[in-house]
Write a protein that holds these residues in place. Structure first.
Motif, short mmCIF file in Angstrom:
data_model
loop_
_atom_site.label_atom_id
_atom_site.label_comp_id
_atom_site.label_asym_id
_atom_site.label_seq_id
_atom_site.Cartn_x
_atom_site.Cartn_y
_atom_site.Cartn_z
N THR A 397 0.85 -1.18 0.00
CA THR A 397 0.00 0.00 0.00
C THR A 397 0.89 1.23 0.00
O THR A 397 2.11 1.14 0.25
CB THR A 397 -0.89 0.03 1.25
OG1 THR A 397 -0.05 0.17 2.41
CG2 THR A 397 -1.72 -1.24 1.38
N GLU A 398 0.31 2.39 -0.26
CA GLU A 398 1.12 3.61 -0.25
C GLU A 398 1.71 3.85 1.14
O GLU A 398 2.86 4.26 1.28
CB GLU A 398 0.30 4.81 -0.69
CG GLU A 398 1.12 6.09 -0.75
CD GLU A 398 0.37 7.28 -1.35
OE1 GLU A 398 0.92 8.39 -1.31
OE2 GLU A 398 -0.77 7.09 -1.84
N LYS A 399 0.92 3.55 2.17
CA LYS A 399 1.42 3.74 3.54
C LYS A 399 2.63 2.82 3.79
O LYS A 399 3.65 3.26 4.34
CB LYS A 399 0.31 3.43 4.55
CG LYS A 399 0.74 3.62 6.00
CD LYS A 399 -0.41 3.31 6.95
CE LYS A 399 0.03 3.47 8.41
NZ LYS A 399 -1.07 3.16 9.35
N GLU A 400 2.52 1.56 3.40
CA GLU A 400 3.64 0.62 3.58
C GLU A 400 4.85 1.05 2.76
O GLU A 400 5.99 0.93 3.21
CB GLU A 400 3.21 -0.79 3.17
CG GLU A 400 2.21 -1.44 4.11
CD GLU A 400 1.69 -2.76 3.55
OE1 GLU A 400 1.44 -3.68 4.36
OE2 GLU A 400 1.51 -2.87 2.32
N ALA A 401 4.59 1.55 1.56
CA ALA A 401 5.69 1.99 0.69
C ALA A 401 6.46 3.14 1.34
O ALA A 401 7.70 3.14 1.36
CB ALA A 401 5.14 2.41 -0.67
N ARG A 402 5.74 4.12 1.88
CA ARG A 402 6.42 5.26 2.50
C ARG A 402 7.16 4.85 3.77
O ARG A 402 8.25 5.36 4.05
CB ARG A 402 5.41 6.37 2.77
CG ARG A 402 4.89 7.02 1.48
CD ARG A 402 4.03 8.24 1.72
NE ARG A 402 3.56 8.81 0.46
CZ ARG A 402 4.26 9.64 -0.31
NH1 ARG A 402 5.49 10.02 0.08
NH2 ARG A 402 3.79 10.10 -1.44
N GLN A 403 6.58 3.95 4.53
CA GLN A 403 7.27 3.46 5.73
C GLN A 403 8.58 2.75 5.34
O GLN A 403 9.63 2.95 5.96
CB GLN A 403 6.37 2.49 6.50
CG GLN A 403 5.21 3.17 7.22
CD GLN A 403 4.27 2.16 7.86
OE1 GLN A 403 4.25 0.98 7.51
NE2 GLN A 403 3.46 2.62 8.81
N THR A 404 8.51 1.93 4.29
CA THR A 404 9.69 1.21 3.83
C THR A 404 10.76 2.17 3.35
O THR A 404 11.95 2.01 3.64
CB THR A 404 9.30 0.23 2.69
OG1 THR A 404 8.30 -0.68 3.17
CG2 THR A 404 10.51 -0.55 2.21
N LEU A 405 10.35 3.19 2.62
CA LEU A 405 11.31 4.18 2.12
C LEU A 405 11.93 4.98 3.26
O LEU A 405 13.14 5.28 3.23
CB LEU A 405 10.62 5.11 1.12
CG LEU A 405 10.36 4.49 -0.26
CD1 LEU A 405 9.34 5.31 -1.04
CD2 LEU A 405 11.66 4.36 -1.06
N ASN A 406 11.15 5.32 4.28
CA ASN A 406 11.69 6.04 5.43
C ASN A 406 12.75 5.20 6.15
O ASN A 406 13.80 5.70 6.58
CB ASN A 406 10.57 6.41 6.39
CG ASN A 406 9.69 7.53 5.85
OD1 ASN A 406 10.12 8.30 4.97
ND2 ASN A 406 8.47 7.63 6.33
N GLN A 407 12.47 3.89 6.27
CA GLN A 407 13.43 2.99 6.91
C GLN A 407 14.70 2.87 6.07
O GLN A 407 15.81 2.79 6.59
CB GLN A 407 12.79 1.61 7.10
CG GLN A 407 11.67 1.60 8.13
CD GLN A 407 10.84 0.32 8.09
OE1 GLN A 407 11.07 -0.56 7.26
NE2 GLN A 407 9.84 0.23 8.96
N LEU A 408 14.52 2.88 4.75
CA LEU A 408 15.66 2.81 3.84
C LEU A 408 16.55 4.04 3.99
O LEU A 408 17.78 3.93 4.02
CB LEU A 408 15.17 2.68 2.40
CG LEU A 408 16.23 2.67 1.30
CD1 LEU A 408 17.18 1.48 1.47
CD2 LEU A 408 15.57 2.64 -0.08
N VAL A 409 15.94 5.20 4.11
CA VAL A 409 16.70 6.44 4.30
C VAL A 409 17.53 6.34 5.58
O VAL A 409 18.71 6.72 5.61
CB VAL A 409 15.77 7.66 4.33
CG1 VAL A 409 16.54 8.92 4.72
CG2 VAL A 409 15.09 7.86 2.97
N GLU A 410 16.93 5.81 6.64
CA GLU A 410 17.65 5.68 7.91
C GLU A 410 18.83 4.72 7.78
O GLU A 410 19.93 4.98 8.27
CB GLU A 410 16.68 5.19 9.00
CG GLU A 410 15.61 6.21 9.37
CD GLU A 410 14.62 5.65 10.37
OE1 GLU A 410 14.85 4.52 10.87
OE2 GLU A 410 13.60 6.31 10.64
N LYS A 411 18.59 3.57 7.11
CA LYS A 411 19.67 2.59 6.95
C LYS A 411 20.81 3.13 6.10
O LYS A 411 21.98 2.82 6.32
CB LYS A 411 19.12 1.30 6.30
CG LYS A 411 18.42 0.36 7.25
CD LYS A 411 18.28 -1.03 6.65
CE LYS A 411 17.37 -1.06 5.44
NZ LYS A 411 17.17 -2.46 4.96
N SER A 412 20.46 3.92 5.09
CA SER A 412 21.46 4.38 4.13
C SER A 412 22.53 5.25 4.77
O SER A 412 23.64 5.38 4.25
CB SER A 412 20.79 5.14 2.99
OG SER A 412 20.31 6.41 3.42
#
Length: 463
Positions: A397-412
Motif C-alpha cells: 500500500t502507499e502507507k507501507e511503501a512510505r514506511q519502507t522508504l523512510n526505513q531505507l533512508v535511515e539505513k542508508s
C-alpha cells in the motif's frame, strides 16, 4: 528446441562473417544450451558438427571419419577412415567449411596429445585461412585449462565464450502463458538452464510440477544435479556438504565451517574449486574498494535450481525414499516457498538494473555490514551519485511503501563509501536517490512525483 540465445548466436554469426581465422572456445555447464546453439549455427551456415563420445581414441576417429564422409559425400573416406588426427586435420584444412567440435574434452581424455596436434596444424594451416573452428565442452575445468598459459593452445584461441544460464526475461520465453508472479516462482525454482525449463508442464500448478518432476527419484530433475556435480568433482560428498550449507543460508566462511565441521584450510580450497567451476560466487558489498581482500565476502550459489535442490531435496531425502512427497511439500516447501522466491526476486531486480538503459552510469550490487543490509545500491562515482533500493516480494500500500522508504533512508546513513565516510557524514555529499521495488506499489505516481524511484513486477517483465 532452440529458444533465445539471440546474443550468443549473433556473436557467432558476426565472427563468422568477418572472414578471418577463428579458433573459438565455447563452454558452460551441462544443460545450458551449448549443443542447441551449435546446431542452430550449423543449420544456418552448413557447418560440420561433430559430437564426441566417451570412448577409445580409435572409436572416436572412426565415428568422425564416418560423419565427415557423409557430410562431404566422400566415398574414399567412407572406405579409408582417418588413422590419426594428423590425417583428419590435413583433410579439414583443405575445406572452407566451419567445423564445430562438441564435447571436445572427451577427445582430449582419449588422446592427451590432441591440443598439441591441433596447435601444430593451427600454426601451419588453419591460421592462414578463413578457418572457423569451435571447440565446445561441458567440463569447465578442462575447457578453462585450455585457456591457460601452459596449454599448447594458449595464444591461439581468438575468442572464448562462457555460456551462462538464461536471465529471467530470457527464461520467460519458456512460459509466456504464466501470470507475472508465477513466472518469478517458476524461475526461482528452475533458474535459467534451458534443459530444466523444458521439464515443467506450465499448464499445471507449480507445486504439482515440483511433486511430479522434481521429487520423484526416477525423474531427470531429481537425478541431474548429482550427475552434473559428479562429472566435475573428485570428492563430491564433501562438496555436497558445503553446497548444502550455503543453500541453507550459511554464506560466510565461519558459518560454513561451523555447519560442516571442516577446517578453514580445507573449506577455502573447496570453495575455490566451486568458484572456479562457476557453481558458487563470492560477493562483497558494492562499496568495497578492494573486493579481493575484503573481509565482508559471502558465498552464494549461482544457480536457482541448485539452490532449490539442495535446500529442499538433498535435505529431505527420507521423505522421498518413503514416498512422502505431499508431506514434504506441506511440511518443508510450501510454507517457505514465497520467502525463497523473494531472494530470487532481489536477484531479478539487480539483473534488470545492471542492464537497464535507464541507469547506464551506475554499478549495482548489494550492501551489508554486520546485521544491516540494503538490497540494492547503485554507485556512479564519475558524477557523484548513489541509489539506495529496497526490494519487497509483495504488493505494498502507499502507507507501507512510505514506511519502507523512510526505513531505507535511515539505513542508508550507515553506508560507507566515497572517502570512507558514512553517507550521512559527508558535508557536501553526492546526489542520493531512493528506490522501492514491489509486486505492486500503491501511490506509485505520487511517490514518483516526490522524487522516489519506483518499480513494479510488470516493469521488470515487460520493459
Amino acid at each position: 528446441m532452440f529458444l533465445n540465445r539471440k546474443v550468443e548466436l549473433s556473436l557467432l554469426e558476426n565472427l563468422h562473417a568477418e572472414g578471418k581465422p577463428k579458433l573459438i572456445l565455447l563452454y558452460g555447464k551441462r544443460r545450458v544450451g551449448k549443443t542447441e546453439l551449435l546446431n542452430e549455427f550449423a543449420r544456418r551456415h552448413r557447418a560440420l558438427y561433430l559430437v564426441a563420445r566417451q570412448e577409445a581414441y580409435e572409436g572416436q576417429l572412426k565415428k568422425m571419419s564416418s560423419e565427415i564422409a557423409e557430410f562431404f559425400d566422400d566415398d574414399v573416406l567412407r572406405h579409408s577412415p582417418f588413422q590419426n588426427y594428423d590425417a583428419l586435420f590435413i583433410y579439414l584444412a583443405q575445406k572452407e567449411t566451419p567445423v564445430l567440435f562438441d564435447e571436445f574434452p572427451y577427445l582430449v581424455e582419449a588422446n592427451r596429445d590432441l591440443p598439441s596436434i591441433l596447435q601444430e596444424y593451427w600454426d601451419r594451416y588453419f591460421s592462414k585461412k578463413k578457418t572457423f573452428l569451435v571447440l565446445c565442452g561441458s567440463s569447465i575445468a578442462m575447457m578453462e585449462s585450455l585457456l591457460g598459459y601452459k596449454s599448447p593452445l594458449y595464444g591461439r584461441r581468438t575468442e572464448q565464450i562462457l555460456l551462462e544460464p538464461l536471465k529471467f526475461r530470457e527464461a520467460c520465453e519458456f512460459f509466456p502463458q504464466l501470470e507475472q508472479e508465477d513466472k518469478v516462482l517458476a524461475y526461482a525454482v528452475l533458474g535459467g538452464t534451458p534443459a530444466y525449463l523444458l521439464e515443467f508442464d506450465y499448464g499445471k500448478p507449480l507445486l504439482e510440477n515440483i511433486r511430479d518432476r522434481i521429487l520423484q527419484k526416477n525423474t531427470f530433475l531429481y537425478q541431474d544435479t548429482m550427475f552434473v556435480l559428479q562429472q566435475e568433482l573428485t570428492e563430491p560428498r564433501v562438496y555436497y556438504s558445503i553446497i548444502n550449507s550455503i543453500a541453507k543460508g550459511n554464506t560466510r566462511l565461519g558459518e560454513i565451517m561451523n555447519d560442516t565441521g571442516l577446517e578453514k584450510s580445507k573449506i577455502t580450497k573447496y570453495l575455490s574449486v566451486l568458484k572456479d567451476l562457476h557453481i558458487i560466487e563470492r560477493r562483497v558489498p558494492v562499496t568495497e574498494k578492494s573486493p579481493e581482500s575484503s573481509k565482508k565476502g559471502i558465498y552464494l550459489l549461482k544457480d536457482n535450481y541448485f539452490k532449490f535442490w539442495f535446500r529442499f531435496v538433498f535435505e529431505n531425502a527420507e521423505y522421498i525414499e518413503q514416498g512422502r512427497q505431499e508431506k514434504l511439500i506441506g511440511d518443508k516447501i510450501s510454507p517457505v516457498l514465497n520467502n525463497f522466491a523473494g531472494f530470487a526476486y532481489e536477484e531479478i531486480v539487480l539483473e534488470y538494473l545492471k542492464s537497464s538503459p535507464g541507469f547506464p552510469d551506475y554499478i549495482f550490487g548489494r550492501w551489508w555490514d554486520k546485521e544491516e543490509e540494503i538490497d540494492v545500491v547503485g554507485l556512479d562515482s564519475s558524477q557523484n551519485r548513489i541509489i539506495f533500493g529496497e526490494v519487497k516480494w509483495k504488493a505494498l500500500t502507499e502507507k507501507e511503501a512510505r514506511q519502507t522508504l523512510n526505513q531505507l533512508v535511515e539505513k542508508s546513513v550507515e553506508v560507507k563509501w566515497g572517502e570512507n565516510l558514512k553517507s550521512g557524514e559527508i558535508q557536501e555529499g553526492p546526489e542520493k536517490k531512493y528506490m522501492l521495488v514491489g509486486k505492486k506499489v500503491g501511490g506509485k505516481k505520487r511517490l514518483l512525483g516526490d522524487g522516489y524511484l519506483v518499480l513494479e513486477l510488470d516493469d521488470l517483465v515487460e520493459n
